[in-house]
Design a protein around this motif. Structure first.
Motif, PDB file in Angstrom:
ATOM      1  N   ASN A 450      15.775 110.330   4.445  1.00  0.00           N
ATOM      2  CA  ASN A 450      16.764 109.813   4.041  1.00  0.00           C
ATOM      3  C   ASN A 450      15.796 108.292   2.595  1.00  0.00           C
ATOM      4  OD1 ASN A 450      19.091 108.662   3.416  1.00  0.00           O
ATOM      5  ND2 ASN A 450      18.384 107.024   5.329  1.00  0.00           N
ATOM      6  N   ARG A 453      15.929 110.365  -0.515  1.00  0.00           N
ATOM      7  CA  ARG A 453      16.842 110.741  -1.002  1.00  0.00           C
ATOM      8  C   ARG A 453      17.484 109.158  -2.029  1.00  0.00           C
ATOM      9  NH1 ARG A 453      22.502 109.566   0.521  1.00  0.00           N
ATOM     10  NH2 ARG A 453      22.123 108.261   2.302  1.00  0.00           N
ATOM     11  N   LYS A 555      22.988 109.573  -3.200  1.00  0.00           N
ATOM     12  CA  LYS A 555      23.511 108.640  -3.494  1.00  0.00           C
ATOM     13  C   LYS A 555      24.850 108.010  -4.387  1.00  0.00           C
ATOM     14  CE  LYS A 555      19.243 105.873  -0.880  1.00  0.00           C
ATOM     15  NZ  LYS A 555      18.531 105.187  -1.013  1.00  0.00           N
TER      16      LYS A 555
END
Length: 558
Positions: A450, A453, A555
């Motif tokens: 994460n 990302r 995102k």
């Protein structure tokens, strides 16, 4: 001393006073030293033969009889029997003490004469001797012996020319012929008996004869008595403790009550012998047989009035095999899509393939997995008639190592009751240098990071193996609002996907399995878009290994 002397004087006076005095001393019911059994004319005589002991039957013929016939019917074992005649040079005295039938042979033994053996036979078939009569003052001796075990024998005497009429007659060709053989049935035919033909022309519709067909998986029988004894023996063995009763015979009795009563002597204690009686029809179809099994068939023509029977020459036949699905060749490296019906009992519930590896080592690798549904497939691999392995295959990729034969039979069978259709994907490849199946990755999950990302890139990681292999990454964009978040079809291989979905391919190898982790950065993505990522382990042998799909969203703001 005086008493002994008086006894001796009394016996001496009795001896010199003549035969009448001695005969007066013998009681009328005196039993001879060697009791004899007489064979009556036109009467079936049953004889019990103890093992290894010779039984003798005697008979004489009428003065006017110029021909005679003796028929001996063994039961379950071969016997030895012979016929001899003893003639007297002088006629036996008419007025003699030895005039009773029970002791008549004593006259021949004590008188002047000679014994001549006129016939011998050894075997287990019904046999008949026919020949001329000897001098009127003759006695005939029938000797019977069984060397194997105790058994039963029947004997029959007929005087005069022509058939006795007690035994049915066989046709010139007494063989049983096979008209047709199926998977569970056999059709038989035989030439009609002349007794049945004559009887049909004289006695109208009520049959006195019938044909009986017997079937068993062991051997042919020469007499109905042998069938009866074999049925009793099998029943005794099956009723032993620890054994289940299994009937290999089938049986149908005549429907008419009068017929049952008239043939009661023949069928007494004759339970379940695997027999069907067809009246006077000379064609019979035996059904309810097992596929791919050899059976023996016997036909008997039965005289239901006299309780006698004569066998035809039996035959045998092997039923056909069950219909098996056709075997399809599986080519080297060919990816095969197999559609199966979930109902294993249906024709589409089974498929068979044959694969022949290349190379002198004759090794191969079979890989497969199901594509849709929850059904499983039972896979059986055999070579040279020997089964190598049997296992169930589902949606997880299975690898089966092929070794030990020049070719392999691969049989697929649906193993669940769901009647819906499902698909199986498989491939067989030759493996020239391998000694075992290739190694799977320790885990087929795709990990993401994460923290790494962004709006236009993601970083993923997956486990590899210690073998140098090629890994390819594919991506697929999910349209906004479509609601389709499902993973990629597990049977969709890399070659079937559009070239635009392939992101990268890389080689990877790590000798330490615990550290065999590789990563890839997937860039050039759109912000705030949902993607499905797939990783394939590309192999030289076998189907590609597909990792579990990973869904990630980039995102929206960076």
């Amino acid at each position: 001393m005086k008493m002994n002397l008086s006894c001796c004087l009394y016996l001496a006076m009795a001896f010199f006073s003549g035969p009448a005095t001695i005969f007066a001393l013998a009681p009328e019911n005196e039993v001879t030293l060697h009791p004899t059994t007489w064979l009556g004319e036109n009467k079936i005589t049953a004889v019990h033969l103890p093992k290894g002991r010779t039984r003798r039957l005697y008979f004489t013929l009428k003065k006017k009889a110029d021909l005679m016939s003796v028929t001996v019917s063994p039961c379950a074992v071969p016997i030895e029997w012979s016929l001899a005649v003893r003639t007297l040079k002088d006629k036996p005295p008419k007025k003699s003490h030895w005039t009773s039938k029970k002791s008549m042979p004593e006259v021949w033994w004590k008188g002047s004469g000679r014994e001549v053996k006129i016939y011998t036979y050894t075997g287990n078939a019904v046999d008949t001797y026919t020949g001329p009569a000897y001098a009127p003052a003759s006695i005939y001796i029938l000797r019977l012996k069984s060397n194997e075990r105790d058994t039963q024998v029947s004997a029959y005497l007929h005087e005069g020319p022509g058939p006795s009429g007690v035994f049915p007659e066989l046709p010139p060709d007494p063989r049983v012929h096979t008209l047709g053989v199926g998977m569970t049935s056999v059709t038989l035919s035989w030439a009609p008996s002349s007794s049945v033909v004559v009887e049909e022309g004289q006695r109208g519709n009520r049959p006195y004869y019938e044909y009986c067909v017997l079937v068993n998986p062991k051997h042919n029988h020469r007499s109905l008595c042998a069938v009866r004894e074999g049925s009793k023996k099998d029943e005794n063995e099956q009723m032993r403790p620890g054994k289940e009763l299994k009937k290999d015979w089938w049986w149908h009795q005549p429907d008419t009550p009068e017929d049952n009563e008239s043939s009661s002597a023949l069928w007494d204690n004759f339970e379940d012998p695997g027999c069907v009686c067809k009246d006077t029809e000379s064609v019979c179809t035996v059904s309810d047989l097992l596929p791919d099994t050899q059976y023996y068939f016997d036909v008997f023509v039965v005289d239901k009035v006299n309780g006698t029977s004569v066998p035809y020459t039996g035959t045998f036949a092997r039923t056909h095999e069950e219909a098996r699905p056709a075997v399809t060749p599986l080519r080297e490296g060919q990816v095969k899509w197999v559609n199966l019906n979930g109902d294993a009992s249906s024709q589409n519930g089974e498929r068979s393939f044959r694969f022949k590896p290349r190379g002198w080592q004759q090794n191969g690798l079979l890989t497969m997995h199901t594509c849709n549904g929850t059904g499983k497939v039972k896979v059986t691999v055999s070579t040279k008639g020997q089964e190598l392995t049997t296992q169930e295959v589902g949606h997880e990729l299975a690898q089966i190592w092929l070794h030990g034969g020049p070719s392999y039979l691969i049989q697929l069978q649906a193993s669940h009751s769901d009647k819906s259709r499902f698909c199986l994907r498989m491939q067989a490849s030759s493996a020239y240098h391998r000694r075992a199946v290739p190694v799977f990755p320790a885990m087929l999950q795709i990990k993401s990071f994460n923290r790494l990302r962004t709006c236009n890139s993601v970083t993923i990681a997956w486990m590899g193996t210690e073998e140098r292999s090629l890994y390819c990454v594919y991506r697929r964009q999910i349209p906004h609002g479509s609601g389709k978040h499902s993973s990629t079809d597990r049977c969709l291989d890399p070659e079937s996907r559009p070239a635009s979905e392939r992101v990268l391919c890389k080689y990877f190898q790590e000798l330490d399995p615990r550290r065999a982790v590789t990563t890839a950065v997937i860039s050039e993505l759109d912000p705030g878009v949902l993607y499905v990522f797939d990783v394939y382990l590309m192999r030289r042998w076998g189907l590609p290994i597909k990792y579990h799909s990973k869904t990630l969203r980039t995102k929206s703001e960076c």
